[in-house]
Design an enzyme around this catalytic site. Structure first.
Site, short mmCIF file in Angstrom:
data_model
loop_
_atom_site.label_atom_id
_atom_site.label_comp_id
_atom_site.label_asym_id
_atom_site.label_seq_id
_atom_site.Cartn_x
_atom_site.Cartn_y
_atom_site.Cartn_z
N CYS A 117 0.87 -1.19 0.00
CA CYS A 117 0.00 0.00 0.00
C CYS A 117 0.91 1.24 0.00
CB CYS A 117 -0.92 -0.09 1.22
SG CYS A 117 -2.09 1.24 1.50
N ASP A 172 -7.93 -3.20 -8.42
CA ASP A 172 -7.57 -2.11 -7.52
C ASP A 172 -8.23 -0.82 -8.00
OD1 ASP A 172 -6.23 -0.06 -6.07
OD2 ASP A 172 -4.47 -1.35 -5.83
N HIS A 204 -7.05 -3.94 -4.23
CA HIS A 204 -6.03 -3.33 -3.39
C HIS A 204 -6.00 -4.06 -2.05
CE1 HIS A 204 -3.31 0.00 -2.46
NE2 HIS A 204 -3.82 -0.02 -1.24
#
Length: 237
Positions: A117, A172, A204
């Site tokens: 991330c 994502d 994600h």
């Protein structure tokens, strides 16, 4: 064995979660946190790397803003933490981590970095700005727009110093496939090995089993690729 130590940076003290392997380490890895802090997932990843034979450390990158651990999904609390980050500050934290591992006997060429991330962006930045042995990014943002005052990942691609692996999910919502493919084209100009793997059906955060986007198949494959990347580049240094 895992413990937390404190290191000094130009912006004050920073905690470092430290997990050592049993026996002689095959290399060292810096684990760059998600946007939710050095939480149980990041600590687990750090210990998993130690279990794979690496001396692994996770710097607390939010040390300038209170070093919180934020619940997944509580995005309102993330933004003040982002405001405390800058390219120079993040690199200071990476440098403190490198110095700690150097004292443990690892040259930079035997140190890798992996990030998730927000930390995926950090690991990419470290792979550009520091002569590390290898870098891995899990769904790191800032691909075309940049983060923390740094240039975009696409713009930085020709400057990569460490062999770099990027792992992205096709679903994502914050990092469109078009951006990932632009990054693939950009890293082809790097002077080091660079590879991108996309996972159809993965969103994600697909590697984190504490998040709703967890995808067991993608997570397992990405983890094996990560270990293989570090084995390839850190063990031969």
């Amino acid at each position: 064995m895992a413990t937390t130590v404190t290191r000094k940076t130009p912006d004050g003290d920073m905690d470092l979660y430290d997990a050592e392997p049993e026996g002689e380490a095959r290399g060292a890895v810096i684990v760059a946190q998600e946007a939710f802090g050095v939480n149980p997932h990041i600590e687990d990843v750090t210990r998993r790397l130690a279990g794979a034979g690496y001396h692994a450390v996770a710097p607390h990158l939010f040390h300038r803003t209170g070093d919180p651990v934020i619940e997944y999904g509580d995005y309102e609390k993330i933004m003040p933490q982002f405001a405390g980050l800058s390219e120079a500050g993040v690199l200071n934290d990476i440098d403190a981590s490198i110095a700690y591992l150097e004292k443990a006997g690892f040259a930079p060429s035997r140190i890798g970095v992996v990030g998730f991330c927000m930390g995926g962006t950090v690991s990419y930045l470290a792979s550009v700005r520091r002569p590390l042995g290898a870098g891995v990014t899990f769904y790191g943002g800032g691909v075309t727009e940049g983060r923390f005052g740094m240039a975009s990942m696409v713009d930085l691609a020709p400057e990569l110093q460490a062999p770099w692996l990027g792992l992205y999910g096709d679903e994502d919502q914050g990092i469109p496939v078009e951006q990932v493919e632009a990054l693939r084209a950009a890293v082809a100009a790097a002077t080091v090995d660079a590879e991108i793997v996309r996972y159809p059906g993965a969103g994600h955060g697909f590697h984190c089993d504490m998040r709703s986007d967890y995808n067991a198949d993608a997570a397992a494959d990405a983890w094996q690729r990560t270990l293989a990347w570090f084995e390839r580049y850190l063990s031969s240094s």
